[in-house]
Write a protein that holds these residues in place. Structure first.
Motif, PDB file in Angstrom:
ATOM      1  N   ALA A 446       0.839  -1.207   0.000  1.00  0.00           N
ATOM      2  CA  ALA A 446       0.000   0.000   0.000  1.00  0.00           C
ATOM      3  C   ALA A 446       0.870   1.252   0.000  1.00  0.00           C
ATOM      4  N   ARG A 447       1.956   1.198   0.766  1.00  0.00           N
ATOM      5  CA  ARG A 447       2.845   2.367   0.796  1.00  0.00           C
ATOM      6  C   ARG A 447       3.528   2.569  -0.554  1.00  0.00           C
ATOM      7  N   ARG A 448       3.852   1.448  -1.206  1.00  0.00           N
ATOM      8  CA  ARG A 448       4.480   1.548  -2.529  1.00  0.00           C
ATOM      9  C   ARG A 448       3.502   2.168  -3.526  1.00  0.00           C
ATOM     10  N   ALA A 449       2.269   1.750  -3.454  1.00  0.00           N
ATOM     11  CA  ALA A 449       1.266   2.285  -4.389  1.00  0.00           C
ATOM     12  C   ALA A 449       1.060   3.780  -4.145  1.00  0.00           C
ATOM     13  N   GLU A 450       1.050   4.161  -2.874  1.00  0.00           N
ATOM     14  CA  GLU A 450       0.864   5.590  -2.553  1.00  0.00           C
ATOM     15  C   GLU A 450       2.047   6.402  -3.065  1.00  0.00           C
ATOM     16  N   ALA A 451       3.262   5.846  -2.899  1.00  0.00           N
ATOM     17  CA  ALA A 451       4.457   6.550  -3.375  1.00  0.00           C
ATOM     18  C   ALA A 451       4.393   6.730  -4.891  1.00  0.00           C
ATOM     19  N   THR A 453       1.881   7.262  -6.686  1.00  0.00           N
ATOM     20  CA  THR A 453       1.016   8.389  -7.048  1.00  0.00           C
ATOM     21  C   THR A 453       1.772   9.710  -6.954  1.00  0.00           C
ATOM     22  N   ARG A 454       2.851   9.712  -6.187  1.00  0.00           N
ATOM     23  CA  ARG A 454       3.696  10.910  -6.085  1.00  0.00           C
ATOM     24  C   ARG A 454       4.890  10.822  -7.036  1.00  0.00           C
ATOM     25  N   ARG A 458       9.210   3.143  -4.475  1.00  0.00           N
ATOM     26  CA  ARG A 458       9.457   2.746  -3.092  1.00  0.00           C
ATOM     27  C   ARG A 458       9.911   1.297  -3.056  1.00  0.00           C
ATOM     28  N   GLU A 650      12.633   5.627  -0.748  1.00  0.00           N
ATOM     29  CA  GLU A 650      11.885   6.192  -1.869  1.00  0.00           C
ATOM     30  C   GLU A 650      12.876   6.847  -2.805  1.00  0.00           C
TER      31      GLU A 650
END
Lengths: 787, 264
Positions: A446-451, A453-454, A458, A650
């Motif tokens: 989930a953190r990778r997917a959020e990264a 988007t930026r 990650r 990141e």
């Protein structure tokens, strides 16, 4: 073991503030450069500008004409006084049983210089400025020759020393060759990696310094020097180099501002200063500047390796074979030969049950600064290789890196590895599980997917490392070629008033021994640490000791201290029993009070110590007065700190910049004396490990042999904003082989972290060929190539 | 450090006189480049003439359309000046990214530009904002001031007294620092004023330079996308351990895009 006295707020396990910090942070420390002697002169070294050259002649006349210059001394002057060369104290044998090929290492070059910065002459003058002016005025006629710089091809180049035609100091092996070959034959998968462990420059905050003194009246020499082990320095300077008999030489290592290994070694400069002091009849002081330190301090790491892991169909590790070229530089430094052999090859089993391991290491001469121990010393190289290889195996087999590790963990102890180590205790699942929980391993996707988007890449990387500390059982290391025993000593002197002086052979150069060693005493006697003084670093005060390196001061130095304290307690209890008129086994010592259980009568610690020195009423069995005991502790085994580091990064794909988003370190150091200091040691080690992974690299020009990264303009020291806020925790299994259960914590951060960081970077960019340091340019280029 | 005569000038004219009378004199403002150079024995001036305290080189004046900063103003004073922050926020932000706090409290604007270090930050601001450099005798446009690696249009002994920066409509500076030294590997200052755009790049070449193609593209469409495909040829760019010329060329485009985006 730790006392049961729970009321002791300065005992073992208490996060006591460091006693020494007030003096350090208020500028009241007393470092070698703070010391000045009456009549002192200054030395400055003439250093080679060439990586390799013959010395045709040295013309001192212009230097001697510089105002203030007192003397100019060179290698011929040293030789005329029959001063020996610098030595390497650990004999390594090649596969054929032959001894390693050690080229002569004169403290001032005689006819050849072999690296940029090699020491050629010393100019001694009234002031430091005049000495430097003089050093520039010395005319050395060099005969420049081609330099051997590239490690990969050095064995085919012209010899650096005549003793070795192929620049090979030794070709060493360890492990089970035939069994390993057999393991590879039955392997379902073979995972291979070519890997470089980058050269590092130590960069202790305090540069090296030395003051040599000679007392014409007594014939005694004194050397003030930035040493981690003054007794070893004295032994080498007297017995091998021949400056003075051991009892006529005092070595003082006062406050020392960081060492990281680089101040273990006996260097040319301190040797020359103490010799020259008699020569000129005045003290000779030398303080290294930072540029000089880059060139002349021993560097660390610098390996090229090829490794292969044999894996069964279902993911069991069957065998490991490793071939490493280890750059030892132009000369063999004090312990350099042992670092890529017995401190490296012996750790290649990692945390895993690998039935067959075979390692070959060629130690190589090049025209670069000597390479020796640097925080971790061999063990970071082993951990990096194993943990990168295991990650690649997981990738190749399509397995989760954590799961594959768990499948192969050692779980039964003692465990004997194929590379001569016996792991005594550990719980590798505990540290991995805890680290995964702390970093929320499951939430990574989930953190990778959020990264994403930026626009960020990650990645997450695991390292489950093991290392060996508590160096070392003297008999064992003696059989492996060590030129010294590696025990430690302590003397506990209880004063008549009940305060305590500890004389320890360990040396503190930032570790906080004045606090932690006092905590052990506080714990043993139940007295406050304010009543304890730790004395170290002066051969005139302290009995012979081996010094501090290899995270050994807790496991070995404190063991000696604990044993000496116990001897004191035995005698003190006998005195107390006599005074309290009860049997000795009835006397307890709690919170600094001796008590008789049956009579409820007590004596304070100071009352018993006073009685010991008054000697008016001692047990009538011939007990000697006084209350002071000594212990020499020789460990039974190495200790095995281990743990799990997980790093999340990141990466900005447009620039290649890596930011560490999260870093978890869960370590098992055994008993912790002071958790605050241990956490500080972890933080510092992580800074150096992350520095190696992302920032630092000592680079020589392949042709000229000039050190390109010779200053902070080009050598990237980690800064606060390069580093994350760490999450640190511990899982503890007490070391069974020493009295306090300590394993050691000084190097773990630098050992465990580089593979965690690089595995994370590789995961982020989808390319595990990325090399250390993963600089922005290197990451960007890797992304370009895979695009 | 080699021995030299230290002379503290009480006025600009005394500084000129002292300079004229020295064998091999050097002027010192904040000394943040000169002193490390001296300590490494890489310079051996006969006289070091200290102009760091000259009142004539002090002062920050902000009017409606311009900011005038004395050459002797230290970076921290520009960083922390409420007026500069209000008039040209990109300039105060740039000053706040120079070196470290110690450097920012000693190093000066005049010293920085007179040195024409190819990796210094202020030259990018001067060039992109179209600044005018004042000396005790004349004014020099920024476009003419930075002539080469460590070379400027200044005559021997000529002293920068102040720099006038026109206030842009919008501006931003984005730097990619060298991981070791923290000097700019690439720093791009973008400024827009009255339909004109100037893009100045420091760190990448032998001296600060403008990128005409980006300026033209931004004048017709002031957006990061407008310059995404514009690459500076790598042929003339610096190449070193930390950044090859092609990486620098790539970073120029990335930093320029980010600067445009930061202009808002």
């Amino acid at each position: 073991m730790a006392s049961s006295s729970s009321s002791n707020v300065t005992g073992i396990g208490a996060p006591v503030r460091r006693k020494e910090d007030h003096r350090f942070i208020t500028g009241k420390g007393r470092y070698t450069d703070d010391i000045n002697q009456p009549g002192q002169t200054w030395g400055s070294f003439v250093r080679s500008p060439h990586a390799h050259a013959g010395i045709k002649s040295i013309d001192k006349s212009a230097a001697l004409a510089v105002p203030g210059v007192v003397a100019v001394l060179d290698g011929k002057d040293l030789a005329a006084d029959e001063i020996g060369g610098l030595i390497c104290g650990w004999m390594i044998h090649s596969k054929d049983g032959s001894e390693m090929k050690a080229g002569a290492h004169p403290a001032l070059a005689l006819d050849t210089v072999r690296y940029v910065g090699d020491h050629v002459a010393i100019v001694i003058a009234e002031t430091q400025g005049a000495a430097k002016d003089g050093a520039e005025a010395v005319v050395v006629d060099y005969d420049g020759r081609p330099a051997v710089i590239d490690l990969a091809t050095a064995q085919k180049a012209a010899p650096v020393h005549e003793v070795s035609n192929d620049n090979t100091v030794y070709d060493w092996e360890l492990g089970l060759k035939a069994e390993t070959e057999a393991a590879f034959e039955k392997a379902a998968h073979i995972v291979s990696i070519d890997i470089t462990n980058n050269r590092l420059v130590p960069n202790a905050m305090e540069p090296r310094a030395a003051i040599g003194c000679f007392d014409e009246g007594t014939g005694n020499y004194t050397l003030y020097t930035t040493s981690q082990n003054p007794h070893v320095a004295r032994l080498i300077l007297s017995a091998f180099i021949g400056i003075a008999p051991e009892h006529k030489l005092r070595v003082v290592a006062p406050d020392v501002g960081g060492g990281f290994g680089s101040k273990i070694f006996v260097y040319a400069e301190e040797t020359v200063c103490v010799w020259a002091a008699k020569k000129v009849g005045r003290p000779v002081k030398w303080t290294c500047d930072r540029s000089e330190a880059f060139l002349s301090d021993c560097h660390g790491r610098d390996h090229i390796s090829h490794a292969e892991l044999a894996v069964s169909e279902d993911g069991k590790f069957l065998g490991l074979r490793v071939k490493t070229l280890a750059n030892l530089g132009a000369y063999l430094s004090t312990f350099s030969s042992s670092v890529p052999t017995y401190l490296y090859g012996t750790l290649l089993s990692g945390q895993y049950a690998i039935p067959a391991i075979y390692v070959e290491v060629d130690g190589i001469y090049t025209h670069t600064a000597p390479v020796d121990a640097y925080r971790g010393a061999g063990r970071p190289e082993a951990a990096y290789l194993v943990e990168r290889l295991v990650d690649r195996a997981a990738h190749q087999l399509g397995r989760d890196p954590a799961e594959l590790r768990k499948q192969n963990f050692v779980r039964e102890f003692p465990y004997e590895t194929p590379v001569i180590m016996t792991y005594d205790i550990g719980d590798f699942d505990a540290s991995l599980d805890r680290a995964m929980e702390m970093i929320d391993y499951k939430g990574f996707d989930a953190r990778r997917a959020e990264a994403a988007t930026r626009g960020k890449l990650r990645g997450i990387g695991i390292s489950t490392y093991i290392e060996a500390c508590g160096i070392a059982p003297s008999k064992a290391v003696g059989s492996l070629g060590a030129g010294v025993g590696l025990w430690e000593s302590a003397e506990v002197r209880v004063n008549p008033t009940g305060s305590v002086e500890v004389l320890t052979g360990s040396h503190s150069h930032g570790q906080g021994h004045e606090t932690t060693f006092a905590q052990v005493v506080s714990d043993k006697f139940g007295i406050p640490i304010e009543d304890v003084e730790i004395v170290h670093g002066d051969t005139d005060k302290v009995q012979f000791g081996m010094g501090t390196y290899g995270s050994r001061s807790g496991a070995v130095g404190m063991s000696a201290l604990a044993n000496a304290c116990d001897k004191v307690t035995v005698k003190a209890k006998r005195i107390a029993a006599h005074l309290l008129e009860v049997p000795v086994d009835e006397v307890t010592l709690t919170d600094g009070v001796f008590a008789a259980v049956s009579t409820n009568e007590t004596l304070a610690f100071g009352e018993v110590s006073l009685a010991a020195y008054m000697a008016h009423n001692l047990p009538e069995d011939g007990m000697e007065p006084g209350l002071a005991e000594k212990a020499f502790y020789d460990p039974e085994n190495f200790t095995f700190p281990a743990g799990c580091h997980i790093c999340e990064v990141e990466i900005d794909p447009e620039t290649g910049v890596t930011r560490i988003a999260n870093f978890v370190a869960v370590d098992d150091f055994g008993t912790v004396i002071n958790p605050m200091i241990v956490e500080g040691q972890v933080h510092g080690g992580l800074a150096q490990g992350i520095g190696q992974a992302l920032l630092e690299e000592g680079i020589y020009d392949k042709d000229s042999g000039q050190l390109i990264t010779g200053s902070y303009m080009d050598y990237t020291m980690p800064r606060a904003d390069d580093l994350p806020t760490y999450q640190v925790d511990m899982t503890i299994t007490k070391c069974p082989s020493n009295p306090l259960g300590i394993k050691g914590c000084g190097e773990a951060g630098a050992i465990g972290s580089p593979p965690a960081v690089i595995n994370a970077v590789a995961h982020a960019i989808g390319n595990d060929d990325i090399a250390m340091p993963a600089t922005p340019q290197r990451v960007w280029r890797s992304l370009q190539e895979s695009a | 450090m080699y021995a030299f005569n230290y002379k503290k000038a009480a006025s600009l004219s005394e500084a000129k006189t002292l300079f004229a009378s020295g064998d091999d004199p050097l002027l010192m403002a904040g000394g943040q480049t000169l002193i490390p150079t001296l300590k490494q024995r890489l310079a051996s001036p006969s006289d070091v003439i200290d102009i760091s305290k000259l009142a004539e080189l002090k002062g920050i004046e902000v009017s409606g359309d311009g900011v005038v900063i004395g050459a002797g103003q230290v970076h921290a004073s520009v960083q922390n000046s409420a007026e500069v922050k209000e008039a040209i926020p990109a300039l105060s932000a740039l000053a706040g990214e120079i070196g470290d706090p110690a450097v920012r409290h000693r190093g000066t604007l005049g010293g920085s530009i007179a040195n024409s270090d190819p990796t210094a930050d202020y030259p990018a601001a001067c060039l992109a904002l179209g600044a005018t450099i004042h000396t005790e005798t004349r004014t020099i446009e920024a476009d003419d001031f930075f002539t080469d690696l460590f070379e400027t249009a200044l005559e021997e002994g000529e002293i920068v007294t102040k720099v006038s920066f026109p206030v842009p409509d919008k501006a931003a500076y984005v730097k990619f620092p060298n991981p070791a030294s923290r000097y700019a590997i690439v720093g791009v200052f973008v400024a827009q004023k009255g339909g004109k755009v100037r893009v100045a790049v420091t760190g990448a070449g032998s001296k600060v330079f403008r990128v005409a193609a980006m300026e033209t593209a931004l004048e017709s469409n002031f957006s990061a996308d407008a310059i995404g495909e514009i690459a500076v040829p790598s042929g003339d760019l610096n190449s070193d351990l930390h950044a090859s010329a092609d990486y620098r060329a790539h970073l120029i485009t990335v930093m320029a895009k980010r600067a445009v985006a930061a202009c808002g």
